[in-house]
Scaffold this motif. Structure first.
Motif, PDB file in Angstrom:
ATOM      1  N   TYR A 107      -8.014   0.378 -11.831  1.00  0.00           N
ATOM      2  CA  TYR A 107      -6.302   0.011 -11.601  1.00  0.00           C
ATOM      3  C   TYR A 107      -5.637   1.351 -11.661  1.00  0.00           C
ATOM      4  CZ  TYR A 107      -1.828  -2.192 -11.581  1.00  0.00           C
ATOM      5  OH  TYR A 107      -0.565  -2.363 -11.192  1.00  0.00           O
ATOM      6  N   GLN A 119      -3.136   3.309  -9.001  1.00  0.00           N
ATOM      7  CA  GLN A 119      -1.558   3.075  -9.276  1.00  0.00           C
ATOM      8  C   GLN A 119      -1.225   5.043  -8.976  1.00  0.00           C
ATOM      9  OE1 GLN A 119       0.405   0.503  -8.466  1.00  0.00           O
ATOM     10  NE2 GLN A 119      -1.698  -0.491  -8.489  1.00  0.00           N
ATOM     11  N   CYS A 165      -1.932 -17.844 -10.944  1.00  0.00           N
ATOM     12  CA  CYS A 165      -2.058 -16.409 -11.226  1.00  0.00           C
ATOM     13  C   CYS A 165      -3.416 -16.086 -11.679  1.00  0.00           C
ATOM     14  CB  CYS A 165      -0.997 -16.111 -12.236  1.00  0.00           C
ATOM     15  SG  CYS A 165       0.681 -16.852 -11.705  1.00  0.00           S
ATOM     16  N   CYS A 174      -6.699 -14.379  -9.966  1.00  0.00           N
ATOM     17  CA  CYS A 174      -6.781 -12.872  -9.869  1.00  0.00           C
ATOM     18  C   CYS A 174      -6.504 -12.217 -10.914  1.00  0.00           C
ATOM     19  CB  CYS A 174      -5.791 -12.537  -8.647  1.00  0.00           C
ATOM     20  SG  CYS A 174      -6.168 -13.025  -6.880  1.00  0.00           S
ATOM     21  N   HIS A 175      -5.694 -12.935 -11.742  1.00  0.00           N
ATOM     22  CA  HIS A 175      -5.536 -11.983 -12.986  1.00  0.00           C
ATOM     23  C   HIS A 175      -6.441 -12.304 -14.376  1.00  0.00           C
ATOM     24  CE1 HIS A 175      -2.237  -9.416 -11.510  1.00  0.00           C
ATOM     25  NE2 HIS A 175      -2.214 -10.690 -10.772  1.00  0.00           N
ATOM     26  N   TYR A 200       8.430  -5.606 -18.870  1.00  0.00           N
ATOM     27  CA  TYR A 200       7.854  -4.850 -17.826  1.00  0.00           C
ATOM     28  C   TYR A 200       7.301  -5.605 -16.790  1.00  0.00           C
ATOM     29  CZ  TYR A 200       4.577  -2.066 -15.128  1.00  0.00           C
ATOM     30  OH  TYR A 200       3.823  -1.492 -14.064  1.00  0.00           O
ATOM     31  N   ARG A 257       9.050  -2.804  -4.978  1.00  0.00           N
ATOM     32  CA  ARG A 257       7.815  -2.688  -5.448  1.00  0.00           C
ATOM     33  C   ARG A 257       7.135  -3.426  -4.088  1.00  0.00           C
ATOM     34  NH1 ARG A 257       3.520  -3.118 -10.426  1.00  0.00           N
ATOM     35  NH2 ARG A 257       1.814  -2.587  -9.016  1.00  0.00           N
ATOM     36  N   MET A 285       1.325  -9.562  -4.092  1.00  0.00           N
ATOM     37  CA  MET A 285       2.360  -9.768  -4.739  1.00  0.00           C
ATOM     38  C   MET A 285       3.757 -10.169  -4.231  1.00  0.00           C
ATOM     39  SD  MET A 285       1.039 -10.647  -7.424  1.00  0.00           S
ATOM     40  CE  MET A 285       2.332 -11.145  -8.350  1.00  0.00           C
TER      41      MET A 285
HETATM   42  C1  HEC Z   1      -4.660 -13.211  -4.731  1.00  0.00           C
HETATM   43  C2  HEC Z   1      -4.612 -12.443  -5.773  1.00  0.00           C
HETATM   44  C3  HEC Z   1      -3.408 -12.463  -6.936  1.00  0.00           C
HETATM   45  C4  HEC Z   1      -2.878 -13.568  -7.224  1.00  0.00           C
HETATM   46  C5  HEC Z   1      -3.374 -15.055  -6.961  1.00  0.00           C
HETATM   47  C6  HEC Z   1      -1.641 -13.193  -8.184  1.00  0.00           C
HETATM   48  N1  HEC Z   1      -1.880 -11.734  -8.151  1.00  0.00           N
HETATM   49 FE1  HEC Z   1      -0.612 -10.683  -9.381  1.00  0.00          FE
HETATM   50  N2  HEC Z   1      -1.520  -8.916  -8.577  1.00  0.00           N
HETATM   51  C7  HEC Z   1      -2.384  -8.988  -7.701  1.00  0.00           C
HETATM   52  C8  HEC Z   1      -2.555  -7.415  -7.391  1.00  0.00           C
HETATM   53  C9  HEC Z   1      -3.639  -7.085  -6.352  1.00  0.00           C
HETATM   54  C10 HEC Z   1      -1.722  -6.592  -8.016  1.00  0.00           C
HETATM   55  C11 HEC Z   1      -1.711  -5.191  -7.825  1.00  0.00           C
HETATM   56  C12 HEC Z   1      -0.551  -4.959  -7.080  1.00  0.00           C
HETATM   57  C13 HEC Z   1      -0.756  -3.550  -6.394  1.00  0.00           C
HETATM   58  O1  HEC Z   1      -1.611  -2.833  -6.508  1.00  0.00           O
HETATM   59  O2  HEC Z   1       0.246  -3.221  -5.791  1.00  0.00           O
HETATM   60  C14 HEC Z   1      -0.980  -7.638  -8.854  1.00  0.00           C
HETATM   61  C15 HEC Z   1       0.091  -7.197  -9.698  1.00  0.00           C
HETATM   62  C16 HEC Z   1       0.771  -7.919 -10.547  1.00  0.00           C
HETATM   63  C17 HEC Z   1       1.819  -7.690 -11.743  1.00  0.00           C
HETATM   64  C18 HEC Z   1       2.120  -6.135 -11.834  1.00  0.00           C
HETATM   65  C19 HEC Z   1       1.134  -5.626 -13.009  1.00  0.00           C
HETATM   66  C20 HEC Z   1       1.371  -4.188 -13.570  1.00  0.00           C
HETATM   67  O3  HEC Z   1       0.732  -3.635 -14.425  1.00  0.00           O
HETATM   68  O4  HEC Z   1       2.114  -3.618 -12.865  1.00  0.00           O
HETATM   69  C21 HEC Z   1       2.139  -8.690 -12.119  1.00  0.00           C
HETATM   70  C22 HEC Z   1       3.159  -8.616 -13.211  1.00  0.00           C
HETATM   71  C23 HEC Z   1       1.586  -9.778 -11.576  1.00  0.00           C
HETATM   72  N3  HEC Z   1       0.759  -9.379 -10.551  1.00  0.00           N
HETATM   73  C24 HEC Z   1       1.588 -11.141 -11.832  1.00  0.00           C
HETATM   74  C25 HEC Z   1       1.218 -12.222 -11.118  1.00  0.00           C
HETATM   75  C26 HEC Z   1       1.836 -13.541 -11.280  1.00  0.00           C
HETATM   76  C27 HEC Z   1       2.985 -14.226 -12.318  1.00  0.00           C
HETATM   77  C28 HEC Z   1       1.179 -14.215 -10.374  1.00  0.00           C
HETATM   78  C29 HEC Z   1       1.062 -16.022 -10.135  1.00  0.00           C
HETATM   79  C30 HEC Z   1       2.356 -16.556 -10.053  1.00  0.00           C
HETATM   80  C31 HEC Z   1       0.037 -13.586  -9.660  1.00  0.00           C
HETATM   81  N4  HEC Z   1       0.242 -12.211 -10.068  1.00  0.00           N
HETATM   82  C32 HEC Z   1      -0.796 -14.059  -8.730  1.00  0.00           C
HETATM   83  C33 HEC Z   1      -3.125 -10.063  -7.247  1.00  0.00           C
HETATM   84  C34 HEC Z   1      -2.844 -11.196  -7.285  1.00  0.00           C
END
Ligand code: HEC
Ligand code: HEC
Length: 200
Positions: free
Chosen positions: A60, A64, A134, A137-138, A159, A172, A177
């Motif tokens: 990751y 980035q 969330c 994926c997370h 952050y 961003r 996202m």
């Molecule tokens: C389908 C997969 C997916 C789902 C579901 C998802 N995310 Fe993400 N998230 C990602 C990806 C991929 C990135 C990295 C984005 C990039 O590389 O630009 C990310 C990035 C982020 C980041 C930034 C982290 C950083 O270190 O900069 C945050 C905060 C975040 N997600 C919160 C959430 C939240 C809250 C939810 C639910 C409401 C959610 N995500 C649902 C795939 C997902």
């Protein structure tokens, strides 16, 4: 026997970046001296304005850094710092931070109701808002999934909130996202950020 343990440990500690280059954590530690002032000596940042990088999923951070270098992810400070980095530097830095441990955070008593609102969205999403869970994926404990889905557990809540608001406004860029954050209210983003930061 010990030799195998050490070889396997070396393989596990050596991250393979998004570009497919194997990083060297020891070389990464030396290169990370340029990052210490903002991201902390071991990747645990002491200031909410700067994200912690410790324990991030392998791949990751290299991804980035490449995005900052190409301008795909815009940030005045990081765009400048990423310019001189080669793909090998990025892979080494990635491997170093992935080998570090993020310090856990806790939630104060007065934030429990807020965190529980965040928990329900994080774990179940919202059918009404067409927002996916969330954790798909997370990860259920916020540890992320290599190499594209970042760890959120232990991160500064300020952050996380700032990034979600930036995805929401389009500041961003994020194919995945962007649409998700767009459908969340500022209050839901606040609750999610508090909850995610305290995941362990
Ligand atoms: C389908 C997969 C997916 C789902 C579901 C998802 N995310 Fe993400 N998230 C990602 C990806 C991929 C990135 C990295 C984005 C990039 O590389 O630009 C990310 C990035 C982020 C980041 C930034 C982290 C950083 O270190 O900069 C945050 C905060 C975040 N997600 C919160 C959430 C939240 C809250 C939810 C639910 C409401 C959610 N995500 C649902 C795939 C997902
Ligand atoms: C002067 C302070 C400063 C220094 C020095 C610095 N950074 Fe950053 N870094 C930031 C800020 C501020 C952000 C948040 C950017 C944003 O909001 O998009 C950031 C974000 C990042 C991110 C994105 C984290 C995420 O979760 O998405 C990575 C990766 C990163 N920095 C790596 C590095 C590396 C590697 C170095 C050293 C070569 C470095 N930074 C040096 C201030 C700094």
């Amino acid at each position: 026997m010990n030799r195998w343990v050490s070889i396997i440990t070396t393989i596990l500690m050596t991250g393979v970046s998004a570009q497919g280059i194997a990083g060297d954590p020891a070389a990464g530690e030396a290169k990370a001296q340029a990052c210490v002032a903002c991201h902390g000596a071991d990747g645990n940042s002491a200031n909410s304005g700067f994200p912690s990088l410790a324990g991030q999923v392998p791949g990751y951070i290299a991804g980035q850094l490449a995005a900052f270098k190409s301008g795909k992810r815009a940030n005045a400070i990081m765009m400048g710092l990423a310019q001189p980095l080669s793909a090998e530097d990025m892979a080494d830095l990635d491997a170093w931070y992935a080998s570090q441990t993020i310090a856990p955070r806790s939630i104060s008593e007065d934030q429990l109701a807020l965190a529980s609102e965040g928990e329900s969205l994080y774990r179940g999403g919202s059918a009404e808002l067409a927002v996916p869970a969330c954790m798909a994926c997370h990860g259920p404990a916020g540890h992320g999934i290599p190499s594209n889905y970042p760890r959120v557990a232990g991160q500064w809540p300020e952050y996380l909130e700032g990034q979600l608001l930036a995805f929401k406004s389009g500041e961003r860029a994020g194919k995945i996202m962007g649409p998700i954050a767009h459908r969340l209210s500022a209050q839901q983003i606040h609750a999610l950020s508090v909850y995610m930061s305290a995941l362990q």
